[in-house]
Design an enzyme around this catalytic site. Structure first.
Site, mmCIF file in Angstrom:
data_model
loop_
_atom_site.group_PDB
_atom_site.id
_atom_site.type_symbol
_atom_site.label_atom_id
_atom_site.label_comp_id
_atom_site.label_asym_id
_atom_site.label_seq_id
_atom_site.Cartn_x
_atom_site.Cartn_y
_atom_site.Cartn_z
ATOM 1 N N SER A 113 1.953 8.764 -2.872
ATOM 2 C CA SER A 113 3.001 9.066 -3.845
ATOM 3 C C SER A 113 3.588 7.773 -4.411
ATOM 4 C CB SER A 113 4.115 9.892 -3.182
ATOM 5 O OG SER A 113 4.846 9.077 -2.274
ATOM 6 N N SER A 115 6.704 6.778 -4.088
ATOM 7 C CA SER A 115 7.987 6.486 -3.443
ATOM 8 C C SER A 115 8.170 5.013 -3.081
ATOM 9 C CB SER A 115 8.157 7.345 -2.193
ATOM 10 O OG SER A 115 7.248 6.949 -1.181
ATOM 11 N N LYS A 170 7.849 3.939 4.416
ATOM 12 C CA LYS A 170 9.100 3.514 3.790
ATOM 13 C C LYS A 170 9.458 2.127 4.304
ATOM 14 C CE LYS A 170 9.622 7.748 2.122
ATOM 15 N NZ LYS A 170 9.391 8.043 0.694
ATOM 16 N N SER A 294 12.199 8.915 -4.093
ATOM 17 C CA SER A 294 11.815 8.793 -2.690
ATOM 18 C C SER A 294 12.634 9.753 -1.835
ATOM 19 C CB SER A 294 12.030 7.357 -2.199
ATOM 20 O OG SER A 294 11.833 7.272 -0.795
#
Length: 340
Positions: A113, A115, A170, A294
């Site tokens: 993705s 994010s 992350k 995100s």
């Protein structure tokens, strides 16, 4: 029966995989790999130390009795080994190597993705260092040997608390004991460092993140929704800037601030546009570098130590693609670059 061994094994393996997937266990692939490695190892040992020596003795006795050396075809008829069993047994060295490599050293991960843009792009294939924070058992993820600690600013792969069967990636903003303050209006972060997993009460170290002047980056567009066919609807260009906190790296913002405080969870208090979280001991607060695109700790809470998979270290392949689209090439400039 020997001819049916491999098809039966495939059917059983598929059934086990579907059951584990339905249970949403955090390490389905690892469990399947361990089971297959164990099965191939048992067959390998059985063939190596029982079947093959017995077959050689039988061939030797037959040759001694007949008085001539047997041909390859004649030898094949004595104590024959099923093709399926032999194939599975032959996989043992490879499976054992992959199991050790993937469980304790390195694991590949594909960025699914947007994010983590602009640090990581859709189509990036990265290497995750499994040993960076500790050697863990591949099933229950209990730390066997401590090798390091998660640091603020690290880019980390972990099991998502809302869906432990899915890996997320992350950046670590806070560790146990830290107080995280996020100003939605100014889109700025402040971290008050904790002490040994507990919030600091006096003489605290405060890290106020600083930001460069945002510049529009036309290569990255904000996703505003989906068309009826499932394709994305793109909006204005994202703003790109450098965020300097515990590390310095680029992030993305929407052109205008978006208030999402009503969606934030697990916060200690919320006043106007400032939300404060206090990170529990042995937990981490994660955020994506693409701040408005995100799903992270702001929305589903903190990540426990046990959920940490490893540290994202290098990009080894980067396919030029957008979400839900086929690649159109390779981003050669991103190959073998270190993740900052």
């Amino acid at each position: 029966m020997s001819k049916l061994f491999l098809p039966i094994l495939l059917v059983v393996g598929f059934g086990i995989w579907k059951v584990l997937d339905h249970l949403q266990l955090p390490n389905t692939f690892s469990i399947l790999l361990i089971l297959l490695t164990a099965l191939s190892g048992i067959l390998w040992c059985y063939h190596r130390f029982s079947v093959i020596p017995r077959r050689k003795r039988q061939i030797a006795r037959t040759e001694q009795r007949t008085g001539h050396e047997l041909s390859a075809e004649e030898k094949a008829k004595i104590e024959p080994i099923g093709e399926g069993e032999e194939f599975i047994a032959s996989l043992f060295p490879v499976l054992a190597f992959v199991l050790i490599l993937r469980s304790f050293l390195f694991e590949p991960f594909q960025i699914p993705s947007q994010s983590m843009e602009p640090t990581l792009l859709v189509g990036d294939f990265i290497v995750v260092e499994k040993y960076a924070y500790g050697i863990k058992d591949p099933v229950f993820q209990n730390t066997i040997i401590q090798t390091g600690k998660v640091k603020r600013g690290d880019v980390v792969v972990f099991k998502a608390p809302p869906a432990p069967n899915i890996d997320y990636i992350k950046r670590v903003i806070g560790i146990g004991g830290d107080r995280i303050l996020y100003n939605e209006l100014e889109r700025k972060l402040t971290v008050v460092y904790g002490n040994n997993g507990k919030p600091c009460e006096e003489n605290c170290t405060v890290k106020e993140f600083t930001y460069s002047t945002p510049q529009a980056n036309d290569k990255f567009k904000a996703i505003m929704g989906r068309n009826p066919d499932g394709s994305f609807i793109y909006g204005p260009s994202m703003l790109e800037l450098t965020e300097t906190g515990d590390v310095s790296h680029k992030i993305h913002w929407y052109p205008e601030p978006i208030s999402e405080g009503f969606r934030y969870k697990d916060y200690a208090k919320q006043e106007y546009y400032v939300t404060e979280w206090v990170v529990p001991a042995d937990h981490y607060f994660m955020m994506g570098d693409n701040r408005n695109m995100s799903e992270d700790s702001r929305f589903w809470g903190f990540v426990p130590e046990k959920n940490i998979v490893g540290k994202a270290s290098y990009i080894w392949l980067s396919l030029d693609k957008k979400p839900n689209q086929w690649p159109t090439g390779i981003r050669t400039e991103r190959l073998f670059t270190k993740i900052q």
